[in-house]
Design an enzyme around this catalytic site. Sequence first.
Site, PDB file in Angstrom:
ATOM      1  N   TYR A   1     -14.124  -9.375  -1.823  1.00 50.05           N
ATOM      2  CA  TYR A   1     -12.708  -9.164  -1.540  1.00 50.05           C
ATOM      3  C   TYR A   1     -11.849  -9.703  -2.747  1.00 50.05           C
ATOM      4  O   TYR A   1     -11.821  -9.051  -3.848  1.00 50.05           O
ATOM      5  CB  TYR A   1     -12.160  -9.728  -0.341  1.00 50.05           C
ATOM      6  CG  TYR A   1     -11.223  -9.008   0.559  1.00 50.05           C
ATOM      7  CD1 TYR A   1     -11.277  -7.727   0.648  1.00 50.05           C
ATOM      8  CD2 TYR A   1     -10.417  -9.951   1.444  1.00 50.05           C
ATOM      9  CE1 TYR A   1     -10.261  -7.282   1.623  1.00 50.05           C
ATOM     10  CE2 TYR A   1      -9.523  -9.362   2.223  1.00 50.05           C
ATOM     11  CZ  TYR A   1      -9.327  -8.011   2.265  1.00 50.05           C
ATOM     12  OH  TYR A   1      -8.666  -7.343   3.140  1.00 50.05           O
ATOM     13  N   TRP A   2     -10.992 -10.665  -2.582  1.00 50.58           N
ATOM     14  CA  TRP A   2     -10.269 -11.111  -3.705  1.00 50.58           C
ATOM     15  C   TRP A   2     -10.770 -12.411  -4.653  1.00 50.58           C
ATOM     16  O   TRP A   2     -10.267 -13.010  -5.267  1.00 50.58           O
ATOM     17  CB  TRP A   2      -8.995 -11.651  -3.358  1.00 50.58           C
ATOM     18  CG  TRP A   2      -8.068 -10.494  -2.831  1.00 50.58           C
ATOM     19  CD1 TRP A   2      -7.949  -9.888  -1.589  1.00 50.58           C
ATOM     20  CD2 TRP A   2      -7.212  -9.373  -3.472  1.00 50.58           C
ATOM     21  NE1 TRP A   2      -7.139  -8.876  -1.309  1.00 50.58           N
ATOM     22  CE2 TRP A   2      -6.691  -8.438  -2.739  1.00 50.58           C
ATOM     23  CE3 TRP A   2      -7.105  -9.467  -4.902  1.00 50.58           C
ATOM     24  CZ2 TRP A   2      -5.924  -7.545  -3.170  1.00 50.58           C
ATOM     25  CZ3 TRP A   2      -6.379  -8.293  -5.491  1.00 50.58           C
ATOM     26  CH2 TRP A   2      -5.875  -7.316  -4.736  1.00 50.58           C
TER      27      TRP A   2
ATOM     28  N   GLN B   1       5.222  -8.949   1.913  1.00 46.75           N
ATOM     29  CA  GLN B   1       4.136  -8.691   0.729  1.00 46.75           C
ATOM     30  C   GLN B   1       4.735  -8.592  -0.485  1.00 46.75           C
ATOM     31  O   GLN B   1       5.908  -8.385  -0.656  1.00 46.75           O
ATOM     32  CB  GLN B   1       3.148  -7.481   1.119  1.00 46.75           C
ATOM     33  CG  GLN B   1       1.860  -7.696   1.709  1.00 46.75           C
ATOM     34  CD  GLN B   1       0.831  -6.497   2.041  1.00 46.75           C
ATOM     35  OE1 GLN B   1       1.310  -5.113   1.927  1.00 46.75           O
ATOM     36  NE2 GLN B   1      -0.401  -6.658   1.978  1.00 46.75           N
TER      37      GLN B   1
ATOM     38  N   ASP C   1       0.861  -0.897  -0.041  1.00 43.67           N
ATOM     39  CA  ASP C   1      -0.118   0.066  -0.045  1.00 43.67           C
ATOM     40  C   ASP C   1       0.916   1.126   0.136  1.00 43.67           C
ATOM     41  O   ASP C   1       0.732   2.111  -0.517  1.00 43.67           O
ATOM     42  CB  ASP C   1      -1.004   0.127   1.317  1.00 43.67           C
ATOM     43  CG  ASP C   1      -1.884  -0.989   1.284  1.00 43.67           C
ATOM     44  OD1 ASP C   1      -1.351  -2.294   1.527  1.00 43.67           O
ATOM     45  OD2 ASP C   1      -3.034  -0.860   1.166  1.00 43.67           O
TER      46      ASP C   1
ATOM     47  N   ASP D   1      -5.758 -11.735  -0.169  1.00 40.04           N
ATOM     48  CA  ASP D   1      -5.898 -12.633   0.882  1.00 40.04           C
ATOM     49  C   ASP D   1      -6.805 -13.819   0.723  1.00 40.04           C
ATOM     50  O   ASP D   1      -6.270 -14.903   1.014  1.00 40.04           O
ATOM     51  CB  ASP D   1      -6.488 -11.917   2.121  1.00 40.04           C
ATOM     52  CG  ASP D   1      -5.728 -10.568   2.507  1.00 40.04           C
ATOM     53  OD1 ASP D   1      -4.678 -10.246   1.819  1.00 40.04           O
ATOM     54  OD2 ASP D   1      -6.141  -9.935   3.097  1.00 40.04           O
TER      55      ASP D   1
ATOM     56  N   GLU E   1     -12.108   0.746  -1.417  1.00 42.20           N
ATOM     57  CA  GLU E   1     -11.068  -0.284  -1.585  1.00 42.20           C
ATOM     58  C   GLU E   1     -10.746  -1.146  -2.726  1.00 42.20           C
ATOM     59  O   GLU E   1     -10.098  -1.349  -3.246  1.00 42.20           O
ATOM     60  CB  GLU E   1     -11.219  -1.197  -0.114  1.00 42.20           C
ATOM     61  CG  GLU E   1     -10.237  -2.086   0.047  1.00 42.20           C
ATOM     62  CD  GLU E   1     -10.461  -2.905   1.323  1.00 42.20           C
ATOM     63  OE1 GLU E   1     -11.443  -2.850   1.854  1.00 42.20           O
ATOM     64  OE2 GLU E   1      -9.281  -3.615   1.677  1.00 42.20           O
TER      65      GLU E   1
ATOM     66  N   TYR F   1      -7.475  -2.993  15.521  1.00 41.95           N
ATOM     67  CA  TYR F   1      -7.114  -4.070  14.651  1.00 41.95           C
ATOM     68  C   TYR F   1      -6.724  -5.306  15.353  1.00 41.95           C
ATOM     69  O   TYR F   1      -6.085  -5.442  16.150  1.00 41.95           O
ATOM     70  CB  TYR F   1      -5.921  -3.619  13.658  1.00 41.95           C
ATOM     71  CG  TYR F   1      -5.577  -4.394  12.581  1.00 41.95           C
ATOM     72  CD1 TYR F   1      -6.074  -4.446  11.473  1.00 41.95           C
ATOM     73  CD2 TYR F   1      -4.487  -5.253  13.104  1.00 41.95           C
ATOM     74  CE1 TYR F   1      -5.660  -5.210  10.530  1.00 41.95           C
ATOM     75  CE2 TYR F   1      -4.211  -6.295  11.859  1.00 41.95           C
ATOM     76  CZ  TYR F   1      -4.830  -6.246  10.685  1.00 41.95           C
ATOM     77  OH  TYR F   1      -4.375  -7.172   9.686  1.00 41.95           O
TER      78      TYR F   1
HETATM   79  C1  GLC Z   1      -5.803  -6.534   2.664  1.00 41.31           C
HETATM   80  C2  GLC Z   1      -5.404  -6.742   1.268  1.00 41.31           C
HETATM   81  C3  GLC Z   1      -4.112  -6.487   1.355  1.00 41.31           C
HETATM   82  C4  GLC Z   1      -3.523  -4.944   1.464  1.00 41.31           C
HETATM   83  C5  GLC Z   1      -4.326  -4.638   3.012  1.00 41.31           C
HETATM   84  C6  GLC Z   1      -4.270  -3.300   3.409  1.00 41.31           C
HETATM   85  O1  GLC Z   1      -5.447  -7.457   3.486  1.00 41.31           O
HETATM   86  O2  GLC Z   1      -5.883  -7.901   0.822  1.00 41.31           O
HETATM   87  O3  GLC Z   1      -3.577  -6.531  -0.181  1.00 41.31           O
HETATM   88  O4  GLC Z   1      -2.404  -4.813   1.606  1.00 41.31           O
HETATM   89  O5  GLC Z   1      -5.606  -5.162   3.115  1.00 41.31           O
HETATM   90  O6  GLC Z   1      -4.964  -2.512   2.528  1.00 41.31           O
END
Ligand code: GLC
Length: 422
Positions: free
Chosen positions: A344-345, A106, A40, A162, A388, A85
Amino acid sequence: MDDLTIRTHDEIARDILRRNDRGGHTIPTSGLYPYQWNWDSVFVSLGLATFDRERAWRELDTLFEAQWPDGMIPHIIFRADDPSYFPGPSVWQANNGPLASSGITQPPVAASAILELAREEPERARPYVTKLDAWHNWFHEARDPDGLGVIAVTHPWESGRDNLPDWDAPGDSINVKDVGGYSRRDTDLVGAEMRPRKEDYDRYIALVRFGAERQWNQRRISAESPFFVADPGTTAILLRAERDLEALAQLLDEPSIGATKRIASLEAGFDRLWNPEAGNYCALDLRTGKHAEASTSAGFLALYAGITDRKPKLVEQLAAFDHAVGRLVPSYDPRSSLFDHRRYWRGPVWAHVNFMIARGLLDIGEESWANRLRGDTAALIRDAGFSEYFSPVTGEGCGGGTFSWTAAIWLAWGLGEVEVLD
Ligand code: GLC
């Protein structure tokens, strides 16, 4: 009068990056992700570079401050404990580096961003050459110990993608019996239908406990982890990053680094990921030798990595994705029964992935597909805001809002200049 001012998307994007700034590092979005995340931050640096170059370098400096002695740059850096978190530093127990962090990495996009910034300010980039070299080398030692030329992830989070269906079957062998009680915080903030499921989360936490029990000794983790899966996304991003590191070293006239040998290894190994049934590069479970069954957006990153042997097939796949949903690029094959357009993914479109795929398409001369991705990304953000991620079916914005990397990609890719066809 202030609330009557109509702000441009460029202004909103800059504002999001400023608001998510925590003093030298930028969080992905407040609430859901209150720390510094590795890839990020790198995309954020590209966005910041369009209006504040010093702050862009600072973003990278703070990320590299967390580099471990073995070369790894962790995926999350915990500068202060934030109880909102989970799992935080007390669960990770990863004290191997100079700052509290997670114990995994990552996708290594940093070298590519640094090369871009270095074109205007080469001297500022010089200290990064040896740090990047150490990180890249770490990938080969810790994530490809057998020299196969493909890079494994030891946790779904390490891939940055993820809850991709590719991790489902390899994850079956993770023992979740002793995972115990824990309380997720993400589903307090975002609808559960847009987040990973409980069974996925149990696996994520079990793998964190597995690493913590081994004090994040990476050699032991790669030898003993039930989850060790070669990832086309990480492998392609590393290959591009190695080429960019080599170009950076040349630009700076730095003595030779290890990139040339590592590039040769990845070029030789990449085809192991080819799954003829899927017609794409797919994840490969290194414990069982089985490929994941369907195409994902990561397969297209082969082009970004300069792997062009199978380009007609990849363009054909992209056209099939387009035919199925009309908004590119879904993270998972929209023709699969596992495709889930808001989760999400497992289906959604992500702006930063489009940015990298489009670069690969441009590199092979597929300008009209590259423009298509740029246009789709601009339209999604314009219509749904700086979310996002986005549904490729409805175009709605999903997950967290005022998201840093979406804002950064808007700026870095000049999406404000894309013509709107209403
Ligand atoms: C989630 C995403 C990851 C990203 C993180 C923070 O875990 O899958 O790719 O870096 O969020 O945005």
